[in-house]
Design an enzyme around this catalytic site. Structure first.
Site, PDB file in Angstrom:
ATOM      1  N   LEU A 270       0.850  -1.186   0.000  1.00 29.57           N
ATOM      2  CA  LEU A 270       0.000   0.000   0.000  1.00 29.57           C
ATOM      3  C   LEU A 270       0.888   1.239   0.000  1.00 29.57           C
ATOM      4  O   LEU A 270       2.004   1.215   0.537  1.00 29.57           O
ATOM      5  CB  LEU A 270      -0.910   0.028   1.240  1.00 29.57           C
ATOM      6  CG  LEU A 270      -1.939  -1.101   1.379  1.00 29.57           C
ATOM      7  CD1 LEU A 270      -2.649  -0.997   2.732  1.00 29.57           C
ATOM      8  CD2 LEU A 270      -2.943  -1.070   0.245  1.00 29.57           C
ATOM      9  N   ASP A 271       0.389   2.320  -0.601  1.00 28.01           N
ATOM     10  CA  ASP A 271       1.115   3.586  -0.542  1.00 28.01           C
ATOM     11  C   ASP A 271       1.335   3.996   0.906  1.00 28.01           C
ATOM     12  O   ASP A 271       0.566   3.611   1.801  1.00 28.01           O
ATOM     13  CB  ASP A 271       0.326   4.689  -1.258  1.00 28.01           C
ATOM     14  CG  ASP A 271       0.241   4.466  -2.758  1.00 28.01           C
ATOM     15  OD1 ASP A 271       1.034   3.678  -3.291  1.00 28.01           O
ATOM     16  OD2 ASP A 271      -0.644   5.089  -3.388  1.00 28.01           O
ATOM     17  N   LYS A 272       2.354   4.794   1.134  1.00 25.74           N
ATOM     18  CA  LYS A 272       2.717   5.216   2.492  1.00 25.74           C
ATOM     19  C   LYS A 272       1.520   5.758   3.267  1.00 25.74           C
ATOM     20  O   LYS A 272       1.332   5.444   4.447  1.00 25.74           O
ATOM     21  CB  LYS A 272       3.821   6.262   2.402  1.00 25.74           C
ATOM     22  CG  LYS A 272       4.192   6.938   3.715  1.00 25.74           C
ATOM     23  CD  LYS A 272       5.370   7.871   3.531  1.00 25.74           C
ATOM     24  CE  LYS A 272       5.602   8.750   4.743  1.00 25.74           C
ATOM     25  NZ  LYS A 272       4.595   9.829   4.844  1.00 25.74           N
TER      26      LYS A 272
END
Length: 305
Positions: free
Chosen positions: A133-135
């Protein structure tokens, strides 16, 4: 770790052919042979040329997987949503990267899971990240606990047999209650981070359903049919409904009620390759998105009154 199968085919076949039906790769068989694993038929050590028949018990003992010394250990706790001997599904908070980089060397989810595995002293210590997942995206992340489990889920991902459900808060009121955004995505020429909808990009499909409309925004449920970088963020920005808080794809529109893109991986569903049963794991809406929903609801109610 020992994996066992009972041969059900009525026609005799070589052990190698049987293992192919179980999607065991040549690479994994080589590891079993040269790194301390064991292959048995009816509890007897066997070679892949051996003939197997209906009713035979095939056992595959996987060699231990050592830790990667280059990956630092983090003592930050993780929230476990599901765990068995094959998979570890965790609840990723926002503002935490999935994997280390030049900017973030420690306390990523990979570092934290390594710390968890070391503390538990599991035999298999290699970190297998199945989904990232993105940050600043929160929600369910899948880790495999050994190479075979990782290989199986990679095949499910490629075959689009692993369901991932997201929720997002987007700018404006979406008119359609359902739609399929089918627009190719590629890298933006002047950026190493940003992506954009472009004719030369890779095919990308995002399906959504409207869950709730507020005064100036919409809550949507999303299913990805492809897995491009920033796909949800790019697609909704391209149709004029960028995610709330997404300053990368909606610059200058800082959201006063949330300091990150309002995106959450709420559920994953797949057929467990070792039990044959469907596994469904959910992550509850985190506190910051709950507060955002309450604020949007409050503003909508003020307008009505």
């Amino acid at each position: 770790m020992k994996i066992e199968w009972t041969v059900t085919s009525q026609s005799p076949m070589t052990l190698k052919s049987f293992l192919k039906t179980k999607r065991i790769s040549k690479r994994l068989l080589a590891k079993v042979k040269f790194q301390g694993g064991r292959l048995e038929v009816n509890q007897e050590l066997s070679r892949v040329r051996k003939q197997v028949s209906e009713g035979d018990l095939v056992s595959l003992s996987l060699p231990d997987e050592p830790a990667n010394d280059h990956l630092e250990i983090s003592d930050k706790k993780i929230v476990v949503l599901f765990e068995d001997e094959h998979f570890l599904l965790v609840d990723k908070p926002s503002n935490v990267p999935s994997v280390p980089s030049s900017l973030y060397r420690n306390h990523t989810m990979a570092n934290r899971v390594k710390g968890y595995i070391e503390k538990k002293d599991y035999r298999h210590k290699t970190i297998h990240i199945v989904t990232r997942l993105d940050k600043d995206t929160s929600g369910v992340m899948i880790f495999a606990k050994h190479g075979l489990a990782h290989s199986y889920l990679d095949q499910l991902l490629k075959g689009k047999e692993l369901y991932k459900e997201y929720v997002a808060f987007v700018n404006g009121k979406l008119e359609k209650r359902w739609d399929l955004i089918d627009r190719p995505i590629g890298r933006m020429e002047d950026s190493i981070i940003k992506r954009q909808v472009v004719e030369t990009g890779k095919p990308s499909k995002t399906e959504y359903w409207v869950k709730k409309r507020y005064r100036d925004s919409t809550l949507v449920k999303i299913q990805l049919h492809t897995g491009r970088t920033h796909q949800i963020r790019v697609h909704f920005s391209d149709i004029g409904h960028a995610l709330l808080g997404d300053t990368l794809y909606n610059p200058g529109s800082a959201e006063k009620w949330i300091d990150r893109q309002a995106l959450h991986c709420a559920k994953v569903v797949f057929d467990h390759p070792f039990t044959g049963k469907e596994l469904s794991v959910e992550s509850p809406l985190p506190d910051d998105l709950k507060r955002l929903s309450n604020q949007l609801e409050s503003v909508s109610s003020e307008k009505k009154s």
